[in-house]
Scaffold this active site. Structure first.
Site, mmCIF file in Angstrom:
data_model
loop_
_atom_site.group_PDB
_atom_site.id
_atom_site.type_symbol
_atom_site.label_atom_id
_atom_site.label_comp_id
_atom_site.label_asym_id
_atom_site.label_seq_id
_atom_site.Cartn_x
_atom_site.Cartn_y
_atom_site.Cartn_z
ATOM 1 N N HIS A 157 0.826 -1.210 0.000
ATOM 2 C CA HIS A 157 0.000 0.000 0.000
ATOM 3 C C HIS A 157 0.861 1.262 0.000
ATOM 4 O O HIS A 157 0.383 2.346 0.315
ATOM 5 C CB HIS A 157 -0.950 0.009 1.202
ATOM 6 C CG HIS A 157 -1.678 -1.285 1.385
ATOM 7 N ND1 HIS A 157 -1.244 -2.263 2.255
ATOM 8 C CD2 HIS A 157 -2.771 -1.779 0.769
ATOM 9 C CE1 HIS A 157 -2.052 -3.313 2.172
ATOM 10 N NE2 HIS A 157 -2.976 -3.054 1.293
HETATM 11 S S1 FES Z 1 1.747 -0.553 3.293
HETATM 12 FE FE1 FES Z 1 0.173 -1.964 3.689
HETATM 13 S S2 FES Z 1 1.236 -3.697 4.434
HETATM 14 FE FE2 FES Z 1 2.777 -2.228 4.082
#
Ligand code: FES
Length: 198
Positions: A157
């Site tokens: 993410h």
């Molecule tokens: S940014 Fe979501 S698990 Fe690392």
């Protein structure tokens, strides 16, 4: 964090470790094997892991397993150490003051380390448990800013961390990467999982 997320993270880092033959291949292989060799019972109990860091060159990183988690040991260059001091305003918790997990006193400094040269950190993203990867300064990676100082990117993410494992602001990951208890048995041997103060 779900078990599935943890398992996925472990699978990812094991795959990365197995494929990372070019950098410190032997240094990675020995502690990795030794953590499995003594006994499954000792491993499950979280026995401390002794690591020889004598072959780790400046700028290189090795990975060992402790309590089923990947522990990164990064040997920072003088330039990388100096750059850490310039990043505080971009970080969510530059002084490691949040209390999501216990932070050893020796990790409450800019480098989050006992010795400025060496970072010892658990390589699991504090968002949902994926395994971040290293992104070098000047790599041109489109997922990091143009003035990226070098650090780690979690591809899941988009959370980013500096070379002290400190999370940048406005990212999904809420906390810095965790620093496990550890201590130096000598200049070239680390013990992960015990610090005599725990
Ligand atoms: S940014 Fe979501 S698990 Fe690392």
């Amino acid at each position: 964090m779900s078990d599935a997320a943890v398992d996925q993270g472990r699978r990812t880092w094991i795959a990365i470790t197995c494929g990372a033959g070019a950098v410190g291949g032997a240094a990675v292989a020995v502690p990795f094997v030794s953590t499995f060799a003594p006994s499954e019972r000792a491993r499950a109990a979280g026995a401390p892991v002794e690591v020889d860091i004598s072959k780790l060159a400046p700028g290189d990183r090795m990975t060992v397993e402790w309590r089923g988690k990947p522990v990164w040991i990064l040997r920072r260059t003088p330039e990388q150490i100096d750059q850490l001091k310039t990043l505080d305003s971009q970080l969510a918790d530059p002084n490691s003051e949040r209390k999501a997990y216990p932070i050893p006193d020796y990790a409450k400094n800019t480098g989050r380390s006992i010795k400025p040269e060496y970072l010892v950190v658990i390589g699991i993203c504090t968002h949902l448990g994926c395994s971040p990867g290293g992104v070098a300064k000047g790599s041109g990676n489109a997922s990091v800013p143009a003035d990226w100082p070098g650090g780690f990117l979690c591809p899941c993410h988009g959370s980013t961390f500096d070379l002290a494992g400190r999370v940048f602001k406005n990212k999904p990951a809420p906390d810095n990467l965790e620093v496990p208890p550890h201590m130096y048995l000598s200049d070239t041997v680390l013990l992960i999982g015990e610090d005599k103060k725990a």
